[in-house]
Structure formats: C-alpha cells, structure tokens
Design a protein around this motif. Structure first.
Motif, short mmCIF file in Angstrom:
data_model
loop_
_atom_site.label_atom_id
_atom_site.label_comp_id
_atom_site.label_asym_id
_atom_site.label_seq_id
_atom_site.Cartn_x
_atom_site.Cartn_y
_atom_site.Cartn_z
N GLY A 110 24.97 77.29 32.96
CA GLY A 110 25.64 76.96 34.21
C GLY A 110 26.87 77.80 34.46
O GLY A 110 27.00 78.43 35.53
N PRO A 111 27.82 77.86 33.51
CA PRO A 111 29.00 78.71 33.71
C PRO A 111 28.66 80.18 33.88
O PRO A 111 29.32 80.89 34.65
CB PRO A 111 29.81 78.46 32.43
N LEU A 112 27.64 80.65 33.16
CA LEU A 112 27.21 82.04 33.30
C LEU A 112 26.74 82.31 34.71
O LEU A 112 27.14 83.28 35.36
CB LEU A 112 26.09 82.33 32.30
N TRP A 113 25.89 81.43 35.21
CA TRP A 113 25.28 81.57 36.53
C TRP A 113 26.34 81.54 37.63
O TRP A 113 26.36 82.42 38.51
CB TRP A 113 24.27 80.45 36.72
N THR A 114 27.19 80.54 37.60
CA THR A 114 28.22 80.42 38.63
C THR A 114 29.29 81.50 38.49
O THR A 114 29.89 81.92 39.48
CB THR A 114 28.88 79.04 38.59
N GLY A 115 29.51 81.97 37.26
CA GLY A 115 30.52 82.99 37.03
C GLY A 115 30.19 84.30 37.71
O GLY A 115 31.08 85.05 38.12
#
Length: 275
Positions: A237-242
C-alpha cells in the motif's frame, strides 16, 4: 478508435454486439450499451432528470515514479472509460454482496438478487434488471435472503437500508473520502466495503483500498520482473501510493487502470469492439 470500457460492476452483461447494463439514475432507469458504434444511453423507464456519466482515465496521468513496465502495460490500454454508478444505494449493495465471496460468486449473487427482487426493464438487446430499492430490502423476510444465498449479507443490507433512508440526501453529495467515513458508520461495513462503494459511486479511485488482492495480482502480472512485496508484507500500500505522492489524479489513474487491465485488457486489446 475502439472504446475500452471498465466493466467491473456485476450489472454488465455480454451481448452479441458488445455489453449492456441497466442503471437507475435520478427517477429514471437507463440502459447503457457499448457496441461497435460506441457508447449509448437511453432512458427506458421514468424521467430523464439525471443522465448517467462516464469517468475517463488517461494514461498520461500515470505517476512517473511507477515502474516503467507497469506504466507501459497500462499505457497500452489508452484512454479508458468507466460508468460512475449514478445510484448510491446500488453501489452500497454491490459492495456488501462482495463481502467474503470470490468475484465470480459475487457477480452471480448480485444478478440473482436483482432478478429476484429488483426491477426488470427491456433494452435493445434483451431483458436487464436493477437492484431492489432500500425500501424493498427492508420488506424482505429472512427466508427471502436465504433463498438466493444472501443469508450472510442480510444484516448488513438491512442495516444499510435503514441508515440510507435517513441519510442518503446528504451522502450522495459528499466527496469520496467523506463518503467513506459516513459509510463505515453502518454496522458490518468496514473500510474496504465503504471504499469500494464510494469509488463505484463517485468514480474516484484515489481512495480505493490499494493493497487489495486484485490490485496486487494484476500489477504483478503486468510488471512480472519487478520485486513486488510478498503477499504478507504490509509494504504494498505505501509503495503504491508513494509513487503518486500527493497527486490524487495519478493515484486514481494508476489504480483504476490496473483494475481495468486485470478485468479486460487481454480481451479488449484483441476485441475490435473494445468491450
């Protein structure tokens, strides 16, 4: 140029010429069709006071920081279009019926729900149905839920129908993020269900649950060589939104394009109708 239409909603049916779906918009019921001549909307019941609208997703808005293989795979789709569900109650219903069942099972359950208790209309390619209203849901017996395999979903649907009756006028004017917060107040509706319903209704996929299994699965199939986090890893999730940062349009485009690719890309790029 063919039209790539995102048909993730279970109301879409295949026809000899393309795809068709019945939707309730305002006080009317519309039939939306996609064929070789493009997209068409026609009111078949009630008033034409609110016309269904489509959300276009342009790959030019994909985040530059996303892996090149992922961007290339999504860019191949070109500009895609998705019908923003004009009926909030249907969006809520659909999200609830997706709880704890596989996508193919949810599709069958939704269609059976509409056929058994909803409204039937005639379109240019045959009979279509829309979901029962919240008032109708409150009148159903426990046995009627069980008869179609929706026993598990009964309490959530009834709770949602009760709160919808008193709040829908306010809810239907909220932006996606505020709508999610409102919907999680319904018993048995958690963040995933609320976000799925809000995305469907508003057309804004910047608030989609980005670590959803579908997003992870399709992304890994597009960019096979990328070192994606393990399924148990919380880092997806953090990777994707980042990659998108504060750019909500980039996040929306990345997410919805990936879901479109997973559902349709392989067929759409070969189908001259683009369905």
């Amino acid at each position: 140029m063919s039209t790539i239409l995102t048909t993730d909603h279970p109301a879409w049916h295949e026809t000899e010429n393309g795809r068709a779906r019945a939707v309730r918009a305002g006080s009317g019921v519309w039939v939306v069709t996609l064929d070789r001549d493009g997209l068409h909307t026609k009111c078949v019941h009630g008033a034409e006071d609110e016309k269904p609208e489509f959300v276009a997703t342009d790959p030019a808005a994909l985040p530059a920081k996303a892996p090149s293989a992922l961007r290339d795979g999504l860019t191949a789709l070109g500009v895609t279009r998705r019908l923003a569900n004009p009926w909030l109650w249907d969006a809520i219903t659909t999200a609830i019926l997706r709880q704890v069942v596989r996508a193919d099972q949810a599709r069958k359950l939704y269609r059976k729900w509409c056929e058994q208790y909803g409204t039937t209309v005639e379109g240019p390619h045959g009979t279509l149905t829309v979901a029962p209203t919240h008032e109708q849901v409150l009148e159903l017996s426990d046995d009627q839920f069980e008869d179609i395999g929706a026993k598990f979903h009964r309490s959530a649907l009834q709770a949602a129908a009760s709160l919808y009756a008193g709040h829908y006028r306010q809810w239907q004017h909220m932006d996606a993020a505020d709508l999610v917060e409102a919907l999680v107040s319904i018993p048995r509706i958690g963040p995933w269900t609320a976000a799925a319903a809000a995305c469907d209704y508003t057309g804004d996929f910047a608030i989609y649950p980005h670590d959803d299994l579908a997003v992870r699965t399709w992304a890994a199939q597009i960019a096979t060589a990328y070192p994606w986090p393990d399924k148990k890893d919380k880092g997806f999730g953090p990777l994707w939104t980042g990659w998108a940062g504060a750019d909500r349009t980039a996040l929306h485009t990345l997410t919805l394009s990936t879901l479109t690719w997973g559902s349709h890309a392989r067929a759409d790029l070969e189908d001259p109708c683009g369905t």
